[in-house]
Design a protein around this motif. Structure first.
Motif, mmCIF file in Angstrom:
data_model
loop_
_atom_site.group_PDB
_atom_site.id
_atom_site.type_symbol
_atom_site.label_atom_id
_atom_site.label_comp_id
_atom_site.label_asym_id
_atom_site.label_seq_id
_atom_site.Cartn_x
_atom_site.Cartn_y
_atom_site.Cartn_z
ATOM 1 N N GLU A 161 37.314 37.927 83.038
ATOM 2 C CA GLU A 161 37.199 37.069 81.662
ATOM 3 C C GLU A 161 36.357 36.073 81.965
ATOM 4 O O GLU A 161 35.757 35.394 80.901
ATOM 5 C CB GLU A 161 38.718 36.650 81.582
ATOM 6 N N LEU A 162 36.240 35.421 83.251
ATOM 7 C CA LEU A 162 35.541 34.499 83.455
ATOM 8 C C LEU A 162 33.970 34.985 83.244
ATOM 9 O O LEU A 162 32.920 34.516 82.882
ATOM 10 C CB LEU A 162 35.547 33.870 84.862
ATOM 11 N N LEU A 163 33.573 36.371 83.538
ATOM 12 C CA LEU A 163 32.306 36.891 83.433
ATOM 13 C C LEU A 163 32.059 37.016 82.163
ATOM 14 O O LEU A 163 30.792 36.929 81.656
ATOM 15 C CB LEU A 163 32.253 38.390 84.163
ATOM 16 N N GLU A 164 32.797 37.618 81.256
ATOM 17 C CA GLU A 164 32.720 37.651 80.036
ATOM 18 C C GLU A 164 32.160 36.417 79.252
ATOM 19 O O GLU A 164 31.548 36.205 78.291
ATOM 20 C CB GLU A 164 33.712 38.628 79.159
ATOM 21 N N LEU A 197 25.804 40.647 88.476
ATOM 22 C CA LEU A 197 24.402 40.804 87.925
ATOM 23 C C LEU A 197 24.278 41.457 86.665
ATOM 24 O O LEU A 197 23.032 41.513 86.068
ATOM 25 C CB LEU A 197 23.689 41.637 88.916
ATOM 26 N N CYS A 198 25.339 41.553 85.903
ATOM 27 C CA CYS A 198 25.525 42.129 84.408
ATOM 28 C C CYS A 198 24.971 41.241 83.564
ATOM 29 O O CYS A 198 25.173 39.948 83.651
ATOM 30 C CB CYS A 198 26.613 42.869 84.363
ATOM 31 N N LYS A 199 24.035 41.413 82.585
ATOM 32 C CA LYS A 199 23.558 40.732 81.589
ATOM 33 C C LYS A 199 24.612 40.542 80.482
ATOM 34 O O LYS A 199 24.312 39.358 79.883
ATOM 35 C CB LYS A 199 22.165 41.362 81.067
ATOM 36 N N ASP A 200 25.175 41.380 79.834
ATOM 37 C CA ASP A 200 25.972 41.148 78.843
ATOM 38 C C ASP A 200 27.404 42.036 79.035
ATOM 39 O O ASP A 200 27.490 42.799 79.937
ATOM 40 C CB ASP A 200 25.455 41.667 77.496
ATOM 41 N N LYS A 207 29.366 49.541 83.961
ATOM 42 C CA LYS A 207 29.494 49.421 85.563
ATOM 43 C C LYS A 207 30.766 49.033 85.844
ATOM 44 O O LYS A 207 31.099 49.752 87.018
ATOM 45 C CB LYS A 207 28.569 48.227 85.992
ATOM 46 N N VAL A 208 31.716 48.766 85.292
ATOM 47 C CA VAL A 208 33.171 48.414 85.879
ATOM 48 C C VAL A 208 34.160 48.792 84.911
ATOM 49 O O VAL A 208 35.253 48.493 85.182
ATOM 50 C CB VAL A 208 33.199 46.932 86.133
ATOM 51 N N GLY A 209 33.798 49.152 83.744
ATOM 52 C CA GLY A 209 34.644 49.868 82.621
ATOM 53 C C GLY A 209 35.294 48.580 82.068
ATOM 54 O O GLY A 209 36.675 48.855 81.494
ATOM 55 N N TRP A 210 34.895 47.545 81.951
ATOM 56 C CA TRP A 210 35.480 46.504 81.114
ATOM 57 C C TRP A 210 35.178 46.638 79.688
ATOM 58 O O TRP A 210 34.055 46.989 79.000
ATOM 59 C CB TRP A 210 34.710 45.249 81.604
#
Length: 273
Positions: A161-164, A197-200, A207-210
């Motif tokens: 959720e922090l990444l998003e 490293l994901c952009k969006d 990559k991680v199934g999010w």
């Protein structure tokens, strides 16, 4: 009462020694004896009344006990009543009928979940991750459950959720200070680190199934954690609908004349042919 009798005897003794005529003494003696007898009868009447009140209390307790005993009995088809009540309560909550579900719990005396589970579930859905982690020691898990695995699932959700939210700084702190020290699921941890490293959100999904939906992913997390908790403590999500779906699939598979082109299935239909 004994002091009253002694006092009466003393009065009678004094009266016998007085100068009154024998006839008047006898009358006074009879009056005093009548008064004492009345007081004793009045006291005797009050005692059974108290016993009656105690008896009523015991009778009420007996009715209450009998009511809760009846709830734990089997239904005519052999199901536990309290299990059925919990399934109905859960479905009512899911359908949005909270007041009806609470009334059912109050009337039956059967709660869907205990307070610890209710708080735990609510905090997960509201993303109160620190509180959720603090609650873990108070949750009844299955035997041989490794709490580190559950901690990993919870912190992973927090990290994603922090990444998003594109909060890369706190996401990096999370993976370094919270996920890595758990020293479990190393392959999964490696993929999560690459997610920095994901952009969006689309790339995160690949990559991680999010899935990019916090509400849906939290519900998924809750379902994963439920696998570690006995069903008697935490009823699996959507349990009644799951049972209905299994029953319908079983009936349809055995129905020779079932038409699969009619659209949505009607759970009222009996497909046994």
């Amino acid at each position: 009462m004994q002091s009253v009798k002694i006092e009466e005897k003393n009065n009678l003794s004094e009266e016998l020694n007085s100068s009154e005529s024998p006839e008047r003494k006898r009358r006074r003696l009879n009056n005093n004896l009548s008064t004492t007898s009345s007081m004793e009868k009045q006291s005797a009447k009050q005692t059974p009344h108290k016993r009656s009140q105690n008896g009523d209390s015991k009778q009420n307790n007996h009715h209450t006990t009998s009511k809760h005993q009846a709830i734990s009995q089997l239904t005519p088809r052999g199901f536990q009543r309290n299990q059925l009540i919990r399934l109905m309560s859960q479905e009512l909550y899911d359908l949005g009928f909270s007041k009806i579900a609470q009334a059912l719990e109050d009337e039956s005396g059967v709660q869907l979940h205990n307070k610890a589970i209710n708080d735990f579930r609510e905090n997960i859905l509201e993303a109160k991750w620190d509180t959720v982690l603090q609650q873990l020691p108070h949750i009844q898990f299955k035997e041989n459950t490794d709490l580190k695995e559950i901690q990993f699932l919870i912190i992973e959700q927090k990290y994603m959720e922090l990444l998003e939210a594109k909060d890369i700084h706190n996401a990096l702190i999370c993976v370094r200070t919270e996920l890595a020290p758990l020293n479990c699921k190393q392959d999964r941890l490696h993929r999560l680190s690459l997610a920095l490293l994901c952009k969006d959100s689309e790339e995160l999904k690949q990559k991680v199934g999010w899935d990019g939906n916090c509400k849906q992913s939290r519900q998924k997390l809750l379902t994963e954690i439920q696998q570690y908790i006995p069903s008697s403590v935490f009823v699996p999500e959507n349990r009644l609908e799951h049972l209905l779906l299994l029953s319908m699939k079983s009936q349809i598979s055995e129905c020779v004349f079932h038409n699969t082109n009619t659209g949505g299935e009607n759970i009222h239909n009996n497909n046994n042919n």
